[in-house]
Design an enzyme around this catalytic site. Structure first.
Site, mmCIF file in Angstrom:
data_model
loop_
_atom_site.group_PDB
_atom_site.id
_atom_site.type_symbol
_atom_site.label_atom_id
_atom_site.label_comp_id
_atom_site.label_asym_id
_atom_site.label_seq_id
_atom_site.Cartn_x
_atom_site.Cartn_y
_atom_site.Cartn_z
ATOM 1 N N LYS A 201 0.868 -1.225 0.117
ATOM 2 C CA LYS A 201 0.146 -0.082 0.073
ATOM 3 C C LYS A 201 0.984 1.298 0.036
ATOM 4 C CE LYS A 201 -3.377 2.550 2.692
ATOM 5 N NZ LYS A 201 -4.455 2.609 3.808
ATOM 6 N N GLU A 207 10.458 -4.921 4.426
ATOM 7 C CA GLU A 207 10.653 -6.282 3.936
ATOM 8 C C GLU A 207 10.162 -6.187 2.524
ATOM 9 O OE1 GLU A 207 8.975 -5.092 6.323
ATOM 10 O OE2 GLU A 207 8.954 -6.289 8.246
ATOM 11 N N GLY A 259 -4.767 -1.627 5.072
ATOM 12 C CA GLY A 259 -4.149 -2.790 4.593
ATOM 13 C C GLY A 259 -4.654 -4.200 4.677
ATOM 14 N N ARG A 260 -5.237 -4.135 6.081
ATOM 15 C CA ARG A 260 -5.897 -5.648 6.320
ATOM 16 C C ARG A 260 -7.204 -5.712 5.864
ATOM 17 N NH1 ARG A 260 -4.315 -2.368 10.349
ATOM 18 N NH2 ARG A 260 -5.960 -1.569 11.671
ATOM 19 N N GLU A 345 -4.513 -6.549 14.923
ATOM 20 C CA GLU A 345 -3.846 -5.138 14.579
ATOM 21 C C GLU A 345 -5.275 -4.112 14.663
ATOM 22 O OE1 GLU A 345 -0.484 -4.758 11.590
ATOM 23 O OE2 GLU A 345 -2.127 -4.018 10.357
ATOM 24 N N HIS A 376 -4.800 -32.096 18.303
ATOM 25 C CA HIS A 376 -3.756 -33.171 18.638
ATOM 26 C C HIS A 376 -2.529 -32.079 18.948
ATOM 27 C CE1 HIS A 376 -5.783 -36.597 17.274
ATOM 28 N NE2 HIS A 376 -6.131 -35.774 16.149
ATOM 29 N N LYS A 500 9.340 -0.560 13.618
ATOM 30 C CA LYS A 500 10.002 -0.222 12.388
ATOM 31 C C LYS A 500 11.045 0.789 12.550
ATOM 32 C CE LYS A 500 5.895 -0.826 9.811
ATOM 33 N NZ LYS A 500 4.874 -0.219 8.659
HETATM 34 O O1 F6P Z 1 2.541 -4.109 9.700
HETATM 35 C C1 F6P Z 1 1.871 -2.724 9.670
HETATM 36 C C2 F6P Z 1 1.450 -2.966 8.357
HETATM 37 O O2 F6P Z 1 1.412 -1.474 7.722
HETATM 38 C C3 F6P Z 1 -0.012 -3.346 8.054
HETATM 39 O O3 F6P Z 1 -0.785 -2.866 8.292
HETATM 40 C C4 F6P Z 1 0.185 -3.545 6.692
HETATM 41 O O4 F6P Z 1 -0.816 -4.637 5.951
HETATM 42 C C5 F6P Z 1 1.686 -3.864 6.309
HETATM 43 O O5 F6P Z 1 2.348 -3.373 7.125
HETATM 44 C C6 F6P Z 1 2.050 -3.766 4.973
HETATM 45 O O6 F6P Z 1 2.028 -2.496 4.624
HETATM 46 P P1 F6P Z 1 2.383 -2.106 3.038
HETATM 47 O O7 F6P Z 1 0.963 -2.737 2.248
HETATM 48 O O8 F6P Z 1 2.389 -0.510 2.955
HETATM 49 O O9 F6P Z 1 3.466 -2.470 2.618
#
Ligand code: F6P
Length: 532
Positions: A201, A207, A259-260, A345, A376, A500
């Site tokens: 987003k 990452e 995002g979620r 979250e 289990h 972060k």
């Molecule tokens: O972990 C925080 C967060 O901002 C989530 O809310 C989001 O889904 C994820 O990181 C990934 O964010 P982005 O889509 O901006 O890479």
């Protein structure tokens, strides 16, 4: 009014605390019909929750007093429901029928939603039919989807749930910054036939950008700079950043998509390609059916509202700080991971909307495993641990082909039954007839189950796109309703930020080759050890 409703809620919970769930069916002959509901093709049974009729009424009163209905209207009306970021929260607009008229903060959004949806479908068809090829003219046969959190969990779940046994397109997901994740995803793939879709987003997530750099380099090694672009697609709410990063093509969504809550947007492009646009349309249709139910059903028969009330009742009324979710379907095995982000979250918050600290618990710890595997592993604690952990079973009648999966759902039903009824010491003693009396007493204590442990069961017929869409939308709205009752903002996630920022600082220490002076002794020693 809200205080009075909470007071009544607490009083009802204190009264219901000792009530036996199993006894309520006789005490209240309507219980089963009032506590079960059909919504968007799903059947929900909340009759094994730890509430009496009066307890449930107190919960409903709380929902009314805390303004669930008006909050729902504000959400669907595109108001700034995310009030720490000044944003509308309009994921329902993404699954509306073509030609709808949703507005975010007054701005019409539906035309753009329809346009992006059509562009995705066109592109997906072009890739699927081989009209759109890689730089060397070969059809794409693999997709690497790079994203994390909300840019990963939803599409990953959807793919696991709906993929054919022998997919025409090999769709792989990479989320972790551990290079091993990317290495595993790329193993065996040919850059000439691989499409890389970078989903973020913000297009700033460490990452994702680091994995995207690795994938870009991998593509460029064989296709060179010019050829790489048609293999490198961005999905983002920051298209200018994606273009600057080198994405040859970008599919966009807006900042009113959390995002979620984003799997209904271009975030699922990889699934649209690999499953086909029709499956994605089915997913949207199922979610839309749940939206329609959520906006129109009265609170007492409203599936997301009832689920939310069960959660608030368990957490705040009865002090239960965790909930387990067990999908009895291999295809839904990622549901617990998806719900961890969605619920924890969204509602893992410590202050009310106006900044005052909350007086009560908010999101419980959500965890789970697919059934029957979880039985289990950790179910022992759910049955006999001293802390009561409410359970949720998602049961699928036919997970595979046309045969009903009786062994699968017999197990799910048995768990709900066992949790509710338990096993008395007397029953355990009967099993021990013939054993020496003192030893029988000792063993009977171990074999006794207290029972009276609550569960909810959700039944779907098959794992279809429509059913998955309805299920995920059910959980989204449930999460929203809980946030309204707790008076928290379910749509920000400031708690993720600090980690972060600190990770960046630690990384610069690593680059400098020495822990910085301000680090606490424990972190400095750990860093020192890792840098050796
Ligand atoms: O972990 C925080 C967060 O901002 C989530 O809310 C989001 O889904 C994820 O990181 C990934 O964010 P982005 O889509 O901006 O890479």
């Amino acid at each position: 009014m809200t205080d009075a409703a909470w007071t009544a809620f607490d009083a009802a919970a204190a009264r219901d605390r000792e009530a036996r769930i199993a006894d309520q069916f006789a005490a209240d002959p309507d219980r089963l019909s009032r506590m079960t509901v059909e919504a968007a093709g799903l059947y929900l049974d909340l009759s094994k929750q730890s509430w009496t009729r009066a307890g449930f009424e107190a919960c409903l009163e709380l929902a009314r007093a805390t303004g669930v209905e008006s909050a729902r209207a504000r959400l669907f009306g595109g108001e700034a429901v995310n009030d720490t970021e000044g944003r509308a929260v309009l994921h329902p607009a993404l699954r509306a029928a073509e030609g709808a008229d949703y507005r975010a903060l007054g701005e019409p959004v539906s035309v753009e939603v329809d346009t992006v949806r059509r562009a995705m479908a066109d592109y997906a068809q072009a890739v699927r039919t081989g009209r759109e090829t890689g730089a060397t003219g070969k059809a794409f046969t693999a997709i690497v989807h790079i994203g994390i959190g909300g840019s990963d969990l939803g599409p990953r779940l959807v793919w696991d749930a709906l993929k054919p046994l022998e997919p025409a397109i090999d769709l792989r997901f990479v989320a972790n910054i551990d290079p091993r994740d990317m290495a595993e995803a790329l193993t065996g793939l040919d850059p000439e036939t691989t499409l890389v879709i970078v989903v973020s987003k913000t297009f700033t997530t460490q990452e994702t950008l680091s994995n995207a750099e690795a994938a870009k380099a991998w593509l460029a090694e064989s296709l060179h700079e010019a050829g790489r672009d048609s293999h490198f697609i961005g999905v983002t709410a920051a298209p200018e950043r994606a273009a600057a990063f080198g994405c040859g093509r970008t599919f966009a969504f807006r900042d009113w998509v959390g995002g979620r809550y984003s799997l209904w947007s271009a975030v699922s492009l990889s699934c649209v390609i690999a499953l086909g646009p029709e499956a994605f349309d089915g997913l949207l249709a199922g979610a839309r059916a749940m939206d329609d139910h959520f906006v129109s059903a009265p609170l007492e028969t409203n599936a997301p509202v009832m689920m939310a009330l069960a959660q608030v009742w368990n957490v705040d009324g009865l002090g239960r700080s965790a909930r387990t979710v067990a999908p009895y379907a291999h295809g839904l095995r990622r549901l617990p991971a998806f719900l961890q982000q969605l619920e924890m979250e969204s509602n893992g918050k410590r202050v009310h909307r106006d900044g005052r600290p909350v007086e009560r618990q908010t999101s419980p710890v959500v965890f789970g495993e697919p059934g029957t595997n979880g039985q289990h592993a950790f179910f022992q604690q759910i049955h006999q641990g001293p802390e009561v952990v409410p359970a949720e079973f998602v049961v699928v009648r036919r997970t595979q082909g046309d045969a009903a999966e009786a062994p699968l759902w017999a197990n799910a039903l048995a768990q709900g039954q066992a949790l509710m009824q338990g096993k008395t010491t007397e029953a355990a003693r009967v099993e021990l007839s013939g054993v020496d009396a003192a030893e029988a007493d000792r063993l009977a204590a171990h074999k006794t189950f207290p029972g009276n442990r609550p569960s909810t069961t959700i039944v779907m017929d098959r794992v279809t796109p429509e059913a998955v869409g309805a299920l995920l939308a059910l959980y989204e709205h449930k999460t929203f309703v809980e946030g309204v009752i707790w008076d928290i903002n379910s749509f920000d996630q400031w708690g993720v930020e600090l980690g972060k920022v600190l990770a960046k600082a630690i990384l610069s220490d690593v680059q400098a080759g020495t822990p910085s002076a301000g680090l606490d002794p424990s972190t400095a020693a750990l860093l020192d050890r890792l840098m050796r």
